[in-house]
Design an enzyme around this catalytic site. Structure first.
Site, PDB file in Angstrom:
ATOM      1  N   LEU A  90       0.837  -1.195   0.000  1.00  0.00           N
ATOM      2  CA  LEU A  90       0.000   0.000   0.000  1.00  0.00           C
ATOM      3  C   LEU A  90       0.873   1.247   0.000  1.00  0.00           C
ATOM      4  CD1 LEU A  90      -2.712  -1.189   2.521  1.00  0.00           C
ATOM      5  CD2 LEU A  90      -2.742  -1.325   0.020  1.00  0.00           C
ATOM      6  N   HIS A 106      -0.011 -12.780   7.117  1.00  0.00           N
ATOM      7  CA  HIS A 106       1.221 -13.192   6.440  1.00  0.00           C
ATOM      8  C   HIS A 106       1.545 -14.635   6.829  1.00  0.00           C
ATOM      9  CE1 HIS A 106       4.999 -12.682   4.371  1.00  0.00           C
ATOM     10  NE2 HIS A 106       5.605 -13.252   5.402  1.00  0.00           N
TER      11      HIS A 106
END
Length: 190
Positions: A90, A106
């Site tokens: 991002l 993750h």
């Protein structure tokens, strides 16, 4: 009491998104939209549940892409953004408006094995265990403050696919727990 407004970002099959959606009622959240970077399987999952979908394809001009993503997010007015298998970093515009309210899953025990090939990297390193992490998103690649982690043993006959599937199972449970902790106030958004 109003439900917590959650926007989800996804780039793949959408199993993390599905897990969150399956628990939305008990979590007292409303998934206000799914944003993807292409026509991915997660889109069909969202359509099947009546959740609005926006596609923001990656652009060569990352600043323009970041602005378009920020614009789509602003339309959803999320309290929390969940990056659930969203394979994009991002940019500063999105982070300016939402940092501290964006969480990411993750498939490794960060800070070990950041990046897109965490499972492959864990196998290559011949570690005996890896796991799943949920963390706040910052400007780095998987460098934000860790919220929660859960270990997964690496078996001698593991392939990348086998290990990743076991990690995904843990990751889905961990994500639901973290969102539950956000709703209850145990995890504080910044």
């Amino acid at each position: 009491m109003s439900k917590l407004r959650v926007a989800v970002l996804a780039s793949g099959s959408g199993t993390l998104f599905q897990s969150l959606a399956d628990h939305a009622g008990e979590l007292e959240i409303e998934i206000v939209g799914l944003i993807t970077d292409g026509e991915v399987p997660a889109v069909a999952r969202a359509h099947a549940m009546g959740i609005p979908v926006m596609v923001v394809p990656m652009l060569a001009d990352r600043v323009k892409w970041d602005q378009e993503l920020a614009t789509e997010l602003s339309k959803l007015k999320p309290a929390v953004i969940v990056s659930a298998g969203f394979m994009r970093i991002l940019g500063p515009i999105v982070l300016r408006f939402y940092q501290g309210r964006i969480i990411n899953t993750h498939p490794a025990m960060l800070p070990n094995f950041p990046g897109a090939h965490a499972v492959r990297d864990a196998l290559a390193a011949k570690v005996s265990s890896t796991g799943a992490t949920v963390h706040f998103v910052d400007s780095g690649m998987d460098t934000g403050e860790i919220i929660a982690q859960a270990p997964v043993n690496v078996e001698p006959d593991d392939t990348e696919e086998l290990l990743h599937e076991r990690i995904k199972q843990v990751e889905r449970t961990l994500l639901v727990q973290v969102v539950r902790d956000i709703v209850s106030g145990k995890v504080v958004l910044k």
